[in-house]
Design a protein around this motif. Sequence first.
Motif, mmCIF file in Angstrom:
data_model
loop_
_atom_site.group_PDB
_atom_site.id
_atom_site.type_symbol
_atom_site.label_atom_id
_atom_site.label_comp_id
_atom_site.label_asym_id
_atom_site.label_seq_id
_atom_site.Cartn_x
_atom_site.Cartn_y
_atom_site.Cartn_z
ATOM 1 N N PRO A 191 0.820 -1.205 0.000
ATOM 2 C CA PRO A 191 0.000 0.000 0.000
ATOM 3 C C PRO A 191 0.857 1.259 0.000
ATOM 4 N N ALA A 192 0.472 2.209 -0.833
ATOM 5 C CA ALA A 192 1.148 3.499 -0.804
ATOM 6 C C ALA A 192 0.816 4.124 0.541
ATOM 7 N N SER A 193 1.825 4.637 1.239
ATOM 8 C CA SER A 193 1.551 5.161 2.577
ATOM 9 C C SER A 193 0.645 6.374 2.469
ATOM 10 N N ALA A 194 -0.301 6.442 3.376
ATOM 11 C CA ALA A 194 -1.275 7.528 3.332
ATOM 12 C C ALA A 194 -0.571 8.864 3.558
ATOM 13 N N LYS A 195 0.434 8.819 4.430
ATOM 14 C CA LYS A 195 1.175 10.054 4.708
ATOM 15 C C LYS A 195 2.133 10.335 3.565
ATOM 16 N N THR A 196 2.261 11.581 3.218
ATOM 17 C CA THR A 196 3.186 11.919 2.148
ATOM 18 C C THR A 196 4.591 12.027 2.718
ATOM 19 N N THR A 197 5.478 11.254 2.129
ATOM 20 C CA THR A 197 6.860 11.313 2.588
ATOM 21 C C THR A 197 7.464 12.637 2.142
ATOM 22 N N ALA A 198 8.441 13.089 2.857
ATOM 23 C CA ALA A 198 9.086 14.336 2.472
ATOM 24 C C ALA A 198 10.031 14.050 1.319
ATOM 25 N N TRP A 199 9.509 14.181 0.125
ATOM 26 C CA TRP A 199 10.328 13.890 -1.041
ATOM 27 C C TRP A 199 11.295 15.017 -1.332
ATOM 28 N N GLN A 200 10.971 16.186 -0.813
ATOM 29 C CA GLN A 200 11.825 17.351 -0.998
ATOM 30 C C GLN A 200 13.294 16.965 -0.831
ATOM 31 N N SER A 201 13.564 16.269 0.284
ATOM 32 C CA SER A 201 14.951 15.897 0.548
ATOM 33 C C SER A 201 15.435 14.880 -0.476
ATOM 34 N N LYS A 202 14.502 14.012 -0.892
ATOM 35 C CA LYS A 202 14.915 12.977 -1.844
ATOM 36 C C LYS A 202 15.107 13.553 -3.243
ATOM 37 N N ILE A 203 14.410 14.643 -3.543
ATOM 38 C CA ILE A 203 14.590 15.260 -4.855
ATOM 39 C C ILE A 203 16.036 15.725 -5.009
ATOM 40 N N GLN A 204 16.659 16.023 -3.901
ATOM 41 C CA GLN A 204 18.099 16.339 -3.894
ATOM 42 C C GLN A 204 18.902 15.406 -4.791
ATOM 43 N N ASN A 205 18.639 14.126 -4.627
ATOM 44 C CA ASN A 205 19.443 13.167 -5.375
ATOM 45 C C ASN A 205 18.662 12.412 -6.440
ATOM 46 N N LEU A 206 17.484 12.915 -6.719
ATOM 47 C CA LEU A 206 16.629 12.240 -7.693
ATOM 48 C C LEU A 206 17.264 12.258 -9.076
ATOM 49 N N ARG A 207 17.259 11.103 -9.737
ATOM 50 C CA ARG A 207 17.805 11.022 -11.094
ATOM 51 C C ARG A 207 16.663 10.983 -12.100
ATOM 52 N N ILE A 208 16.547 12.070 -12.857
ATOM 53 C CA ILE A 208 15.452 12.174 -13.821
ATOM 54 C C ILE A 208 15.969 11.892 -15.229
ATOM 55 N N GLY A 209 15.348 10.957 -15.900
ATOM 56 C CA GLY A 209 15.720 10.639 -17.275
ATOM 57 C C GLY A 209 14.803 11.364 -18.249
ATOM 58 N N VAL A 210 15.413 12.033 -19.225
ATOM 59 C CA VAL A 210 14.614 12.735 -20.232
ATOM 60 C C VAL A 210 14.911 12.082 -21.588
ATOM 61 N N PRO A 211 13.935 11.305 -22.106
ATOM 62 C CA PRO A 211 14.214 10.556 -23.335
ATOM 63 C C PRO A 211 14.268 11.458 -24.556
ATOM 64 N N LYS A 212 15.375 11.388 -25.289
ATOM 65 C CA LYS A 212 15.541 12.296 -26.422
ATOM 66 C C LYS A 212 14.514 12.016 -27.518
ATOM 67 N N GLU A 213 14.031 10.757 -27.585
ATOM 68 C CA GLU A 213 13.056 10.406 -28.622
ATOM 69 C C GLU A 213 11.699 11.072 -28.409
#
Lengths: 478, 92
Positions: free
Chosen positions: A245-267
């Motif tokens: 189950p996705a936790s009902a409480k929202t995790t603080a992703w703010q801190s995780k966005i720090q190291n988040l790796r976002i892929g942007v597909p050139k296609e």
Amino acid sequence: MNLTTLTITQTHQGLKDKKFSALELANAYLDKIKQSDKDIFAYLHVTEKLAIEQAKKIDDLIFKNEKLPLLAGIPCAIKDNILIKGEQSTAGSKILENYIAPYDAGVIKKLNKQGSVFLGKTNLDEFAMGSSTENSAFGPTKNPCDLERVPGGSSGGSAAAVAADECAFALGSDTGGSVRLPASFCGVVGLKPSYGAVSRNGLIAFASSLDQIGPITKTVEDAKIVFNAIRGRDEMDSTSVEINPASAKTTAWQSKIQNLRIGVPKEYFVKGINPEVEKTIRSAIKQYEKMGAKIKEISLPHTKYALAVYYIISPSEASANLARFDGIKYGYSESKNQDNLLDVYLQTRGKGFGKEVRRRIMLGIYALSAGYYDAYYLKAQKVRTRIIEDFNKAFQDIDVIMAPVSPTTAFKLGEKVDDPITMYLSDIFTISVNLAGLPALSLPCGKVDNLPVGLQLIGNVFEEEKILDIARELEYRV
Amino acid sequence: MFDVKHIAKLARLGLSAQELAKIQKELSSIFDFFKELEQVDVSDVKPTSHAYFLENIVREDVAKKQLPKTVAQLVKSAPETKNRYVKVKPIL
């Protein structure tokens, strides 16, 4: 207080605090529908009696001070290819014009358990085959942002109903982009869950290896609430699975966005994309970079084949699924006008199905027919494997993929109806996700000429919670 | 190219000559578009029928009893019925 503009969380709080009753709430939405749906035509059928009955039950619970589930009393709209027992379910087709559903879909059972209020059934392209809602046998839905434009499809009625405050949330179905495209065109949030995350029982089948039911909502938080309510294993759908189950409480992703790796597909940024749409998408991705994410260009080399693969696999599956409409068991029938069985089939199906559905059945039957199976269907299934491998490889180095939902904003009614291939191209950025069974979300991230643009966040399989939480971080800033 | 009349018969779709001609044209251009798949090398690739692997899921083969009300409603959905039966044209 304007009740119809509240989010699910705000509405829930209002009911709990007795600021308004569930009946007042349902009536506020029913009035809103009466006032604005003449122009928009989001609803095929308003289930007023059912809504009022359900709302009164919730008021009883509130009166007795019983615990209210999050969706109790929350008025919602259901795409008309999802069955609600005792109510009309047309799937936008003349062949099911007078069909009354004999049972509740799995998702409806789950919403009933929470006590949601059903306002009605929403318009769609016939059997969910389309990208504009213009293929509905009952007429097109208009985009609430601009009534001369399409709302996108196929869940155009559901997205328009949410955007026009004619419901608090809606359910749609997504086979090749049918939740995300209309969400993007109407400026609301749409989530296509991983294949298997939500039961397909009671969803009128289009392409069974691709179909998924998903929420269309005003906010990301609302999408999470609805997704949590409808997801999970259902014994009536053997391809559905239980996920954590996705936790009902929202995790603080703010801190995780720090190291988040976002892929942007050139296609996904190729010729044909509206340059202003590209700019809007890139600036949304830039916002994540400012929050500390690392942006990486990636390649999904088989992207350009996805459209062909999709338009072989989905009509093939559809041609088998739609064989059940025979004029014998239910729905429209030419039985009384014909003398022999073959003519009953031919005339019922020839007259009952609309143009696009007939075209796709022909396409599917041909792709599956003797002598052509290997060249088309089997080949498409193999290229599908290649498309999945592309994603698997990409997700080894990144956490989430970001891309546009659509190369353009909402187009004008009638603009693409006579050219199937141009219409099919509307789905070019959404179909790979269905072929790979991944979760993806459309998030409003800006406007071009006053028309909404949707950013698509694609997660690895069963990572709905992650993409929802990442989307929330941008939602606060737009 | 392909025989649309034959395909329409397999599909059990009664289409007018005019529509058959139109579909012939449309399908030709759609199948031309599919030709790009010929460029993809798929030797040694397994076909995918579902997005993720699932073992066959089985249950006991037992009929569940339904309420007479449900049965009546299902029969009522059929366009032609006789008593509690769905009526079908003779096939012999």
